[in-house]
Design an enzyme around this catalytic site. Structure first.
Site, PDB file in Angstrom:
ATOM      1  N   CYS A  34       0.817  -1.219   0.000  1.00 40.58           N
ATOM      2  CA  CYS A  34       0.000   0.000   0.000  1.00 40.58           C
ATOM      3  C   CYS A  34       0.852   1.271   0.000  1.00 40.58           C
ATOM      4  O   CYS A  34       0.316   2.367  -0.116  1.00 40.58           O
ATOM      5  CB  CYS A  34      -0.958  -0.008   1.175  1.00 40.58           C
ATOM      6  N   HIS A  62      -3.285   6.819   2.177  1.00 37.92           N
ATOM      7  CA  HIS A  62      -3.748   5.512   1.716  1.00 37.92           C
ATOM      8  C   HIS A  62      -5.116   5.217   2.328  1.00 37.92           C
ATOM      9  O   HIS A  62      -5.345   5.443   3.517  1.00 37.92           O
ATOM     10  CB  HIS A  62      -2.731   4.441   2.112  1.00 37.92           C
ATOM     11  N   ASN A 119     -10.220  -0.870   0.118  1.00 43.08           N
ATOM     12  CA  ASN A 119      -8.766  -0.697   0.144  1.00 43.08           C
ATOM     13  C   ASN A 119      -8.168  -1.316  -1.120  1.00 43.08           C
ATOM     14  O   ASN A 119      -8.150  -2.532  -1.267  1.00 43.08           O
ATOM     15  CB  ASN A 119      -8.216  -1.375   1.407  1.00 43.08           C
TER      16      ASN A 119
HETATM   17  C1  LIG Z   1      -9.723  -4.662  10.349  1.00 46.26           C
HETATM   18  C2  LIG Z   1     -10.279  -3.572  11.221  1.00 46.26           C
HETATM   19  C3  LIG Z   1     -11.335  -2.750  10.499  1.00 46.26           C
HETATM   20  C4  LIG Z   1     -10.941  -4.203  12.473  1.00 46.26           C
HETATM   21  O1  LIG Z   1     -11.407  -3.182  13.335  1.00 46.26           O
HETATM   22  P1  LIG Z   1     -11.044  -3.210  14.892  1.00 46.26           P
HETATM   23  O2  LIG Z   1     -11.718  -2.058  15.490  1.00 46.26           O
HETATM   24  O3  LIG Z   1      -9.547  -3.289  15.006  1.00 46.26           O
HETATM   25  O4  LIG Z   1     -11.745  -4.544  15.356  1.00 46.26           O
HETATM   26  P2  LIG Z   1     -11.166  -5.746  16.244  1.00 46.26           P
HETATM   27  O5  LIG Z   1     -10.392  -6.664  15.368  1.00 46.26           O
HETATM   28  O6  LIG Z   1     -10.489  -5.191  17.463  1.00 46.26           O
HETATM   29  O7  LIG Z   1     -12.508  -6.452  16.672  1.00 46.26           O
HETATM   30  C5  LIG Z   1     -13.482  -5.782  17.460  1.00 46.26           C
HETATM   31  C6  LIG Z   1     -14.674  -6.684  17.651  1.00 46.26           C
HETATM   32  O8  LIG Z   1     -15.369  -6.845  16.388  1.00 46.26           O
HETATM   33  C7  LIG Z   1     -15.476  -8.231  16.050  1.00 46.26           C
HETATM   34  N1  LIG Z   1     -15.303  -8.365  14.614  1.00 46.26           N
HETATM   35  C8  LIG Z   1     -14.148  -8.533  13.916  1.00 46.26           C
HETATM   36  N2  LIG Z   1     -14.409  -8.568  12.602  1.00 46.26           N
HETATM   37  C9  LIG Z   1     -15.730  -8.411  12.482  1.00 46.26           C
HETATM   38  C10 LIG Z   1     -16.573  -8.327  11.360  1.00 46.26           C
HETATM   39  N3  LIG Z   1     -16.125  -8.439  10.089  1.00 46.26           N
HETATM   40  N4  LIG Z   1     -17.901  -8.130  11.578  1.00 46.26           N
HETATM   41  C11 LIG Z   1     -18.388  -8.004  12.829  1.00 46.26           C
HETATM   42  N5  LIG Z   1     -17.617  -8.073  13.918  1.00 46.26           N
HETATM   43  C12 LIG Z   1     -16.309  -8.265  13.735  1.00 46.26           C
HETATM   44  C13 LIG Z   1     -14.348  -8.904  16.802  1.00 46.26           C
HETATM   45  O9  LIG Z   1     -14.664 -10.248  17.026  1.00 46.26           O
HETATM   46  C14 LIG Z   1     -14.327  -8.111  18.090  1.00 46.26           C
HETATM   47  O10 LIG Z   1     -15.382  -8.557  18.931  1.00 46.26           O
HETATM   48  P3  LIG Z   1     -15.196  -8.588  20.533  1.00 46.26           P
HETATM   49  O11 LIG Z   1     -15.012  -7.157  20.927  1.00 46.26           O
HETATM   50  O12 LIG Z   1     -16.480  -9.187  20.968  1.00 46.26           O
HETATM   51  O13 LIG Z   1     -13.998  -9.440  20.777  1.00 46.26           O
HETATM   52  C15 LIG Z   1      -9.148  -2.628  11.694  1.00 46.26           C
HETATM   53  O14 LIG Z   1      -8.320  -3.281  12.629  1.00 46.26           O
HETATM   54  C16 LIG Z   1      -8.273  -2.117  10.595  1.00 46.26           C
HETATM   55  O15 LIG Z   1      -8.733  -1.386   9.739  1.00 46.26           O
HETATM   56  N6  LIG Z   1      -6.980  -2.417  10.648  1.00 46.26           N
HETATM   57  C17 LIG Z   1      -5.977  -1.835   9.783  1.00 46.26           C
HETATM   58  C18 LIG Z   1      -6.193  -2.022   8.330  1.00 46.26           C
HETATM   59  C19 LIG Z   1      -5.059  -1.359   7.632  1.00 46.26           C
HETATM   60  O16 LIG Z   1      -4.671  -0.262   7.917  1.00 46.26           O
HETATM   61  N7  LIG Z   1      -4.437  -1.969   6.718  1.00 46.26           N
HETATM   62  C20 LIG Z   1      -3.310  -1.269   6.138  1.00 46.26           C
HETATM   63  C21 LIG Z   1      -2.531  -2.113   5.367  1.00 46.26           C
HETATM   64  S1  LIG Z   1      -3.317  -2.546   3.907  1.00 46.26           S
END
Ligand SMILES: CC(C)(COP(=O)(O)OP(=O)(O)OC[C@H]1O[C@@H](n2cnc3c(N)ncnc32)[C@H](O)[C@@H]1OP(=O)(O)O)[C@@H](O)C(=O)NCCC(=O)NCCS
Length: 336
Positions: free
Chosen positions: A122, A261, A292
């Site tokens: 990215c 990004h 993304n």
């Molecule tokens: C992937 C992303 C959106 C997840 O969001 P987050 O706020 O970190 O979420 P978490 O992984 O901490 O999960 C939070 C909760 O949602 C739940 N959850 C995870 N994925 C889920 C989904 N697709 N739908 C519903 N719930 C979901 C988890 O189980 C967790 O539940 P809990 O609180 O009961 O344990 C986020 O971490 C992200 O954008 N990361 C970076 C991406 C990025 O920058 N990439 C760059 C390189 S390409």
């Protein structure tokens, strides 16, 4: 005696134009939720994504890259034959050799141009812009076409809750050339290989091929440890972006457009706040309808802002790419 002649290029470089290609098919959150246990509300709240584009079979990496390159070139006075170098950033061209860039250069009519691929995920577009700027100022090239092109849907596990809703397809391009005025600020770039496992393929392609035969359905897919990546992107990357402004000698008050990004709208918002950019700054939110698209996301976002009239030629924009590697690169640019 050291009588070697060396080249000297233009005083400065700038982006002449950007162009993009967005695949035809929009995939809604409702459709994603038929594959993972999630909801439209969760996806929108946690990532900002309402829809993303997934490429159809004919929308190959090459086809999308050529379309984006043509769109960018059409906005310049240049003929394809005037392009000296074609840099393609992609992680979804599945041949180690030859590079996809040579075929793209040939199809575009940039006959004989130096052409190569880079793998900087990215951050690839900003890596490419940094290289183009250096080439033009050292005289190794006059006009460089930088393309980011991805079909991330090919390596996305559609049943993985952590990534299925995020990754998407598309291509974006920029034509870079010489300029009397500075148009591309110093790059701040780097990597952190100690954290390479945070976003990675589940297996190398050779291992997968040996185990399964070359069957597209059994391709390795991307896995991401989302939360640490989220924190790294929101905080560490804001510092990199601040350094890019410092090195370009511009403060937050001189920034008109913020186009990081498009990984997650919450990361965009967190960086915007950390950088203390003024509220009048136009923020790229292309992720809402594109997802993304890795190396394509910044040029696609810039094209959208320029085409909609939200941003204008001559304005100052802060761009920063970051992702798998981990890798990052950011710079201040003048919009074409
Ligand atoms: C992937 C992303 C959106 C997840 O969001 P987050 O706020 O970190 O979420 P978490 O992984 O901490 O999960 C939070 C909760 O949602 C739940 N959850 C995870 N994925 C889920 C989904 N697709 N739908 C519903 N719930 C979901 C988890 O189980 C967790 O539940 P809990 O609180 O009961 O344990 C986020 O971490 C992200 O954008 N990361 C970076 C991406 C990025 O920058 N990439 C760059 C390189 S390409």
């Amino acid at each position: 005696m050291t009588g070697l002649q060396v080249t000297q290029g233009a005083a400065h470089s700038k982006i002449y134009a950007v162009g993009g290609y967005r695949p035809r098919r929009s995939v809604t959150n409702a459709e994603i939720c038929t594959m993972i246990d999630s909801s439209d509300e969760w996806i929108q709240t946690r990532s900002g994504i309402k829809e993303r584009r997934w490429a159809s079979p004919d929308e190959t990496v090459q086809a999308m890259a050529v379309a984006a390159g043509r769109a960018a070139l059409a906005r310049t006075e240049l003929a394809p034959g005037q392009i000296d170098v074609v840099i393609v950033s992609t992680v979804t061209h599945f041949h180690a050799t030859p590079a996809i860039a040579t075929r793209i250069a040939a199809e575009l009519g940039a006959k004989g141009a130096a052409a190569f691929d880079i793998s900087a995920a990215c951050a690839g577009f900003c890596y490419g812009i940094a290289m183009a700027d250096s080439m033009i100022r050292t005289g190794t090239a006059r006009h460089v076409l930088v393309i980011g092109a991805e079909r991330l849907s090919d390596i996305t596990d559609k049943h993985d809750r952590g990534t299925a809703f995020l990754f998407a397809d598309g291509a974006g391009a920029a034509v870079v050339g010489p300029s009397d005025e500075p148009g591309i600020g110093p790059v701040v770039w780097g990597s952190d290989g100690d954290q390479a496992d945070l976003i990675t393929q589940t297996a190398a392609f050779d291992v997968a091929a040996r185990q399964t035969g070359v069957n597209h359905q059994d391709f390795p897919t991307l896995r991401m440890d989302g939360n640490p990546v989220f924190r790294w992107a929101s905080y560490t990357m804001a510092k990199v972006a601040a350094e890019a402004m410092d090195r370009a000698g511009v403060g937050p008050d001189q920034i008109d457009v913020f186009a990081p990004h498009q990984a997650n709208l919450r990361i965009v918002d967190a960086m915007f706040r950390a950088l203390k950019l003024p509220d009048r700054v136009v923020i790229a939110k292309d992720i809402e309808y594109q997802g993304n698209t890795s190396a394509a996301s910044i040029p696609l976002a810039l094209e959208a802002l320029l085409e909609s009239g939200e941003a204008h030629s001559g304005q100052t924009a802060l761009i920063i790419g970051f992702g798998a590697g981990l890798v990052y690169a950011g710079q201040v640019i003048v919009l074409p």
